[in-house]
Design a protein around this motif. Structure first.
Motif, PDB file in Angstrom:
ATOM      1  N   ALA A 107       0.753  -1.173   0.060  1.00 49.40           N
ATOM      2  CA  ALA A 107      -0.090  -0.029   0.288  1.00 49.40           C
ATOM      3  C   ALA A 107       0.754   1.290   0.107  1.00 49.40           C
ATOM      4  CB  ALA A 107      -0.875   0.157   1.176  1.00 49.40           C
ATOM      5  N   GLU A 108       1.968   1.226   0.863  1.00 52.69           N
ATOM      6  CA  GLU A 108       2.700   2.453   0.620  1.00 52.69           C
ATOM      7  C   GLU A 108       3.788   2.747  -0.182  1.00 52.69           C
ATOM      8  OE1 GLU A 108       6.778   4.056   3.191  1.00 52.69           O
ATOM      9  OE2 GLU A 108       5.425   2.837   4.273  1.00 52.69           O
ATOM     10  N   LEU A 109       4.146   1.496  -0.790  1.00 51.84           N
ATOM     11  CA  LEU A 109       4.875   1.654  -2.070  1.00 51.84           C
ATOM     12  C   LEU A 109       3.915   2.239  -3.175  1.00 51.84           C
ATOM     13  CD1 LEU A 109       7.086  -1.308  -1.660  1.00 51.84           C
ATOM     14  CD2 LEU A 109       8.072   0.720  -1.960  1.00 51.84           C
ATOM     15  N   GLU A 110       2.733   1.973  -3.502  1.00 51.07           N
ATOM     16  CA  GLU A 110       1.949   2.424  -4.541  1.00 51.07           C
ATOM     17  C   GLU A 110       1.722   3.900  -4.172  1.00 51.07           C
ATOM     18  OE1 GLU A 110      -2.032   1.526  -6.949  1.00 51.07           O
ATOM     19  OE2 GLU A 110      -1.507  -0.040  -5.557  1.00 51.07           O
ATOM     20  N   VAL A 111       1.121   4.047  -3.199  1.00 47.76           N
ATOM     21  CA  VAL A 111       0.152   5.299  -2.936  1.00 47.76           C
ATOM     22  C   VAL A 111       1.325   6.566  -2.379  1.00 47.76           C
ATOM     23  CG1 VAL A 111      -1.325   6.413  -1.516  1.00 47.76           C
ATOM     24  CG2 VAL A 111      -1.618   4.192  -2.237  1.00 47.76           C
ATOM     25  N   ALA A 134       1.917  -1.366  -8.716  1.00 44.75           N
ATOM     26  CA  ALA A 134       1.534  -2.312  -7.660  1.00 44.75           C
ATOM     27  C   ALA A 134       1.820  -3.740  -8.272  1.00 44.75           C
ATOM     28  CB  ALA A 134       0.284  -2.309  -7.173  1.00 44.75           C
ATOM     29  N   GLY A 135       0.812  -4.208  -9.093  1.00 47.65           N
ATOM     30  CA  GLY A 135       0.685  -5.360  -9.603  1.00 47.65           C
ATOM     31  C   GLY A 135      -0.405  -6.226  -9.205  1.00 47.65           C
ATOM     32  N   ALA A 136      -0.601  -7.613  -9.006  1.00 51.99           N
ATOM     33  CA  ALA A 136      -1.874  -8.148  -8.610  1.00 51.99           C
ATOM     34  C   ALA A 136      -2.580  -7.557  -7.586  1.00 51.99           C
ATOM     35  CB  ALA A 136      -1.441  -9.745  -8.557  1.00 51.99           C
ATOM     36  N   MET A 137      -1.809  -7.413  -6.313  1.00 49.94           N
ATOM     37  CA  MET A 137      -2.174  -7.043  -5.156  1.00 49.94           C
ATOM     38  C   MET A 137      -2.023  -5.445  -5.328  1.00 49.94           C
ATOM     39  SD  MET A 137      -3.622  -7.293  -2.097  1.00 49.94           S
ATOM     40  CE  MET A 137      -3.375  -9.128  -1.721  1.00 49.94           C
ATOM     41  N   THR A 138      -3.327  -4.569  -5.118  1.00 46.33           N
ATOM     42  CA  THR A 138      -3.035  -3.234  -5.091  1.00 46.33           C
ATOM     43  C   THR A 138      -3.164  -2.568  -3.750  1.00 46.33           C
ATOM     44  OG1 THR A 138      -5.700  -2.780  -5.196  1.00 46.33           O
ATOM     45  CG2 THR A 138      -4.353  -3.134  -7.410  1.00 46.33           C
ATOM     46  N   ALA A 139      -2.809  -1.387  -3.680  1.00 46.32           N
ATOM     47  CA  ALA A 139      -2.997  -0.629  -2.389  1.00 46.32           C
ATOM     48  C   ALA A 139      -4.080  -0.654  -1.717  1.00 46.32           C
ATOM     49  CB  ALA A 139      -2.644   0.807  -2.597  1.00 46.32           C
ATOM     50  N   GLN A 140      -5.302  -0.517  -2.563  1.00 48.76           N
ATOM     51  CA  GLN A 140      -6.657  -0.600  -1.930  1.00 48.76           C
ATOM     52  C   GLN A 140      -6.932  -1.954  -1.586  1.00 48.76           C
ATOM     53  OE1 GLN A 140      -8.719   2.605  -1.826  1.00 48.76           O
ATOM     54  NE2 GLN A 140      -9.351   1.001  -0.142  1.00 48.76           N
ATOM     55  N   ASP A 141      -6.837  -2.966  -2.327  1.00 47.97           N
ATOM     56  CA  ASP A 141      -6.600  -4.487  -1.957  1.00 47.97           C
ATOM     57  C   ASP A 141      -5.998  -4.580  -0.457  1.00 47.97           C
ATOM     58  OD1 ASP A 141      -7.959  -4.913  -4.472  1.00 47.97           O
ATOM     59  OD2 ASP A 141      -6.216  -5.566  -5.373  1.00 47.97           O
ATOM     60  N   ALA A 142      -4.986  -4.425  -0.494  1.00 55.95           N
ATOM     61  CA  ALA A 142      -4.150  -4.511   0.504  1.00 55.95           C
ATOM     62  C   ALA A 142      -4.601  -3.932   1.923  1.00 55.95           C
ATOM     63  CB  ALA A 142      -2.550  -4.149   0.652  1.00 55.95           C
ATOM     64  N   LEU A 143      -4.993  -2.856   1.956  1.00 55.51           N
ATOM     65  CA  LEU A 143      -5.573  -1.974   2.983  1.00 55.51           C
ATOM     66  C   LEU A 143      -6.913  -2.261   3.334  1.00 55.51           C
ATOM     67  CD1 LEU A 143      -5.098   0.665   4.831  1.00 55.51           C
ATOM     68  CD2 LEU A 143      -6.345   1.977   3.264  1.00 55.51           C
ATOM     69  N   THR A 190     -10.616   4.980   1.774  1.00 55.04           N
ATOM     70  CA  THR A 190      -9.525   5.318   0.567  1.00 55.04           C
ATOM     71  C   THR A 190      -8.178   5.140   0.789  1.00 55.04           C
ATOM     72  OG1 THR A 190     -11.247   7.196  -0.311  1.00 55.04           O
ATOM     73  CG2 THR A 190      -8.836   7.069  -1.274  1.00 55.04           C
ATOM     74  N   ALA A 191      -7.481   4.312   0.053  1.00 56.04           N
ATOM     75  CA  ALA A 191      -5.977   4.186   0.255  1.00 56.04           C
ATOM     76  C   ALA A 191      -5.336   5.485  -0.225  1.00 56.04           C
ATOM     77  CB  ALA A 191      -5.608   2.916  -0.558  1.00 56.04           C
ATOM     78  N   ASP A 192      -5.363   6.540   0.729  1.00 60.43           N
ATOM     79  CA  ASP A 192      -4.561   7.445   0.652  1.00 60.43           C
ATOM     80  C   ASP A 192      -3.310   7.625   1.436  1.00 60.43           C
ATOM     81  OD1 ASP A 192      -5.357   8.514   3.097  1.00 60.43           O
ATOM     82  OD2 ASP A 192      -7.149   9.789   1.922  1.00 60.43           O
ATOM     83  N   VAL A 193      -2.422   8.617   1.424  1.00 55.87           N
ATOM     84  CA  VAL A 193      -1.050   8.647   2.100  1.00 55.87           C
ATOM     85  C   VAL A 193      -1.504   8.562   3.450  1.00 55.87           C
ATOM     86  CG1 VAL A 193       0.805  10.114   2.750  1.00 55.87           C
ATOM     87  CG2 VAL A 193       0.053   9.770   0.317  1.00 55.87           C
ATOM     88  N   ASP A 194      -2.264   9.636   4.253  1.00 56.88           N
ATOM     89  CA  ASP A 194      -2.710   9.820   5.461  1.00 56.88           C
ATOM     90  C   ASP A 194      -3.443   8.483   6.198  1.00 56.88           C
ATOM     91  OD1 ASP A 194      -1.833  12.379   5.440  1.00 56.88           O
ATOM     92  OD2 ASP A 194      -3.775  13.135   5.303  1.00 56.88           O
ATOM     93  N   ASN A 195      -4.144   7.811   5.462  1.00 55.93           N
ATOM     94  CA  ASN A 195      -5.000   6.611   5.894  1.00 55.93           C
ATOM     95  C   ASN A 195      -3.885   5.518   5.768  1.00 55.93           C
ATOM     96  OD1 ASN A 195      -7.434   7.780   6.247  1.00 55.93           O
ATOM     97  ND2 ASN A 195      -7.967   7.429   4.059  1.00 55.93           N
ATOM     98  N   LYS A 211      -0.570   5.495   6.417  1.00 60.99           N
ATOM     99  CA  LYS A 211       0.599   5.762   7.448  1.00 60.99           C
ATOM    100  C   LYS A 211      -0.405   5.560   8.675  1.00 60.99           C
ATOM    101  CE  LYS A 211       3.529   9.311   5.502  1.00 60.99           C
ATOM    102  NZ  LYS A 211       3.979  10.851   5.337  1.00 60.99           N
ATOM    103  N   LEU A 212      -1.603   5.727   8.882  1.00 53.04           N
ATOM    104  CA  LEU A 212      -2.266   5.850  10.115  1.00 53.04           C
ATOM    105  C   LEU A 212      -2.502   4.373  10.444  1.00 53.04           C
ATOM    106  CD1 LEU A 212      -3.588   6.922  12.510  1.00 53.04           C
ATOM    107  CD2 LEU A 212      -5.636   7.516  11.126  1.00 53.04           C
ATOM    108  N   GLU A 213      -3.003   3.415   9.545  1.00 52.21           N
ATOM    109  CA  GLU A 213      -3.164   2.077   9.567  1.00 52.21           C
ATOM    110  C   GLU A 213      -2.014   1.554  10.022  1.00 52.21           C
ATOM    111  OE1 GLU A 213      -6.120   0.374   9.931  1.00 52.21           O
ATOM    112  OE2 GLU A 213      -6.746   1.846   8.629  1.00 52.21           O
ATOM    113  N   ARG A 214      -0.586   1.882   9.400  1.00 49.73           N
ATOM    114  CA  ARG A 214       0.506   1.366   9.929  1.00 49.73           C
ATOM    115  C   ARG A 214       0.521   1.415  11.451  1.00 49.73           C
ATOM    116  NH1 ARG A 214       4.711  -0.322   6.574  1.00 49.73           N
ATOM    117  NH2 ARG A 214       6.816  -0.651   7.581  1.00 49.73           N
ATOM    118  N   ARG A 215       0.293   2.863  11.865  1.00 46.85           N
ATOM    119  CA  ARG A 215       0.505   3.044  13.346  1.00 46.85           C
ATOM    120  C   ARG A 215      -0.421   2.239  14.220  1.00 46.85           C
ATOM    121  NH1 ARG A 215      -0.735   8.738  16.573  1.00 46.85           N
ATOM    122  NH2 ARG A 215       0.664   8.143  18.546  1.00 46.85           N
ATOM    123  N   ARG A 216      -1.631   1.974  13.632  1.00 44.21           N
ATOM    124  CA  ARG A 216      -2.570   0.954  14.509  1.00 44.21           C
ATOM    125  C   ARG A 216      -2.162  -0.310  14.543  1.00 44.21           C
ATOM    126  NH1 ARG A 216      -7.256   3.852  10.996  1.00 44.21           N
ATOM    127  NH2 ARG A 216      -7.993   5.349  12.307  1.00 44.21           N
TER     128      ARG A 216
END
Length: 520
Positions: free
Chosen positions: A412-416, A422-431, A444-449, A451-456
């Motif tokens: 998710a981070e690398l794409e967004v 991405a490839g077969a697994m997209t950032a949105q799929d992963a999130l 939505t798989a945006d930058v802020d979301n 980063k926040l998901e990674r913290r949680r």
């Protein structure tokens, strides 16, 4: 749960002398002299000694050295805690960005240099193998290179510009100091061997849980490349993450289950340190299999139950008469969780109760920087410690080092965030997968979301500080909170700790260590 690694380490102890206090003098016994012919048994003994360093991640070298804790202390997730500011004062100074070359967690330095030295011996023994099948030799060599890269990457992250060596050192046991960029290149060379297709299995089975896999090596490569911000290799890392998704056979198990005994080496575990409730002793700095981290981070003189876990069950419709609460033990009250961290979890996020404990006032003794919240993942649990002596040091909680969730959030981070295809697994799929497992709706798989998901997702796992630094979000580390005795200001040179003065004093001439910028 007795696993392969303990047997490997026990075999190693037969073939090795006790670890010296000097990281440059860790030596095999005469029966396995470095550079001599090495049977498979000799290689395994060297390799077992190298794996053993994973078990020194809480107490060794007569100091408290938990990497997750020492990493998170510099983040915005936890405080230092404990008895007072002077209780483990080195840790308090670390949390306030005030370490000195004398007040420094030197245990980490000694432990991981011992790991480097032991890994060198394992690699050299592989180079001198006798009558070892090629496929087996390639696997053992890849394991040794992975472990060397893993240990050196921690020295690189904490100190940057460090001595480095790959051969036995002769008197006066000094090694040249490399720049951080040079160390990065050395780590990548090791990982090129460890990640080679066919050298290591992508996953393990019950017979060899705890051993390195190709997935673990690919995960270490991702952490190192992303921390270095080596954008030229981001596409490679994305491809690596997609390979783990397609070939690894990993999945996301129930989040709370991960941290229990039953969750060890589960379907979401890529690599973990396999602790056993046995063997550590206050007077023996380099022995044993247990971990001290659970005692270190649990509330002092605890008598109550975790209220967040109870609240979650009640919200899920569990009758009060059927509540199932984890029986926790008391500890020393280090690493209290900040209230701001609790507030970042959305309502209904099942990760909160599995990551953070809340105990009512009066059910434990409040200590320094108390918030009422404590780290739950590695908290002291009843029946997780049947050590015959020194139970404070010998909990059996495995430390999870790489999890499948990190694969998904890397994608998710690398794409967004970094714009990598991405490839077969997209950032949105992963999130979506991460949030679905947490019991949450898609966002939505945006930058802020992201980063926040990674913290949680990684509370208490030693990830947050390193993420903040590599993202350049270090303004989050500045604070003045008098009520919690925490006032600190970040400067860029603080990315690295000061080189221990005791190590500088051991060197001279062309090998004289230079102090990191910003420190005396």
């Amino acid at each position: 749960m007795k696993r392969y690694i303990k047997s490997l380490v026990l075999a190693a102890l037969v073939g090795f002398t006790a670890c010296s206090d000097d990281f440059l003098t860790v030596q095999p016994t005469a029966s396995q002299e470095t550079g001599g012919p090495a049977t498979e048994g000799a290689i395994l003994a060297n390799l077992g000694a190298t794996y053993q360093i994973l078990l020194f991640d809480s107490y060794a070298d007569y100091q408290y050295n938990s990497v997750p804790l020492l990493s998170d202390l510099r983040s915005d997730d936890i405080f230092k805690g404990g008895g007072d500011a002077g209780d483990q004062a080195v840790l308090y100074k670390l949390s306030q960005f005030e370490p000195t070359s004398v007040d420094i967690p030197i245990g980490l330095w000694n432990i991981y240099y011992s790991g480097l030295s032991r890994a060198n011996n394992a690699i050299i023994s592989c180079e001198n193998a006798v009558d070892v099948p090629e496929n087996k030799l390639n696997q053992l060599k890849a394991e040794a290179h992975f472990l060397r890269a893993y240990y050196v990457h921690w020295l690189w992250k904490f100190w940057g510009n460090i001595p480095y060596f790959e051969e036995d050192l002769e008197e006066p046991y000094m090694a040249p100091q490399y720049t951080a960029d040079e160390i990065y290149a050395e780590i990548l060379e090791d990982l090129e061997i460890a990640t080679a297709a066919g050298a290591l299995p992508m996953n393990t089975n019950s017979a060899n849980d705890g051993r390195a896999t190709r997935a673990a090596a690919l995960m270490l490569k991702a952490r190192v490349v992303m921390y270095q911000k080596d954008t030229d290799k981001y596409a490679e890392v994305m491809a690596d993450m997609q390979t783990i998704v397609s070939e690894g056979g990993y999945s996301l198990p129930d989040y709370a289950r991960i941290w229990s005994r039953e969750g060890e080496f589960g379907p979401g575990s890529i690599f973990e340190a396999n602790h056993q409730a046995d063997g550590k002793d206050w007077g023996a700095a380099w022995t044993g299999f247990g971990t001290n981290l659970p005692r270190f981070i649990s509330p002092n003189e605890l008598t109550g139950f975790d209220q967040l876990q109870i609240d979650q069950q009640l919200e899920n419709g569990v009758p009060e008469s059927e509540l199932d609460t984890i029986p926790y033990e008391g500890g020393w009250g280090f690493g209290p969780v900040r209230t701001d961290l609790v507030s970042v979890f959305e309502e209904g996020d099942e990760r909160l109760a599995a990551s953070v404990n809340k105990f009512a006032k009066g059910t434990y003794t409040e200590r320094f920087q108390d918030t009422g919240y404590f780290m739950a993942k590695y908290a002291a649990r009843e029946d997780y410690n049947d050590a015959p002596f020194n139970p404070d040091l010998n909990f059996e909680n495995n430390v999870r080092i790489f999890r499948y969730a990190e694969v998904l959030l890397n994608i998710a981070e690398l794409e967004v965030v970094h714009g990598v295809a991405a490839g077969a697994m997209t950032a949105q799929d992963a999130l979506d997968l991460i949030r679905e497992r947490a019991g949450l709706e898609t966002i939505t798989a945006d930058v802020d979301n992201i980063k926040l998901e990674r913290r949680r997702e990684f509370v208490g796992e030693g990830m947050r500080f390193w993420d903040i630094v590599r993202w350049g979000d270090t303004n989050l580390l500045n604070e003045d909170i008098p009520e919690y005795s925490s006032s600190r200001t970040w400067e860029d040179y603080m990315k690295y700790l000061p080189i221990p003065q005791s190590e500088i004093d051991k060197t001279e001439g062309e090998f004289k260590l230079e102090q990191n910028d910003g420190y005396n």
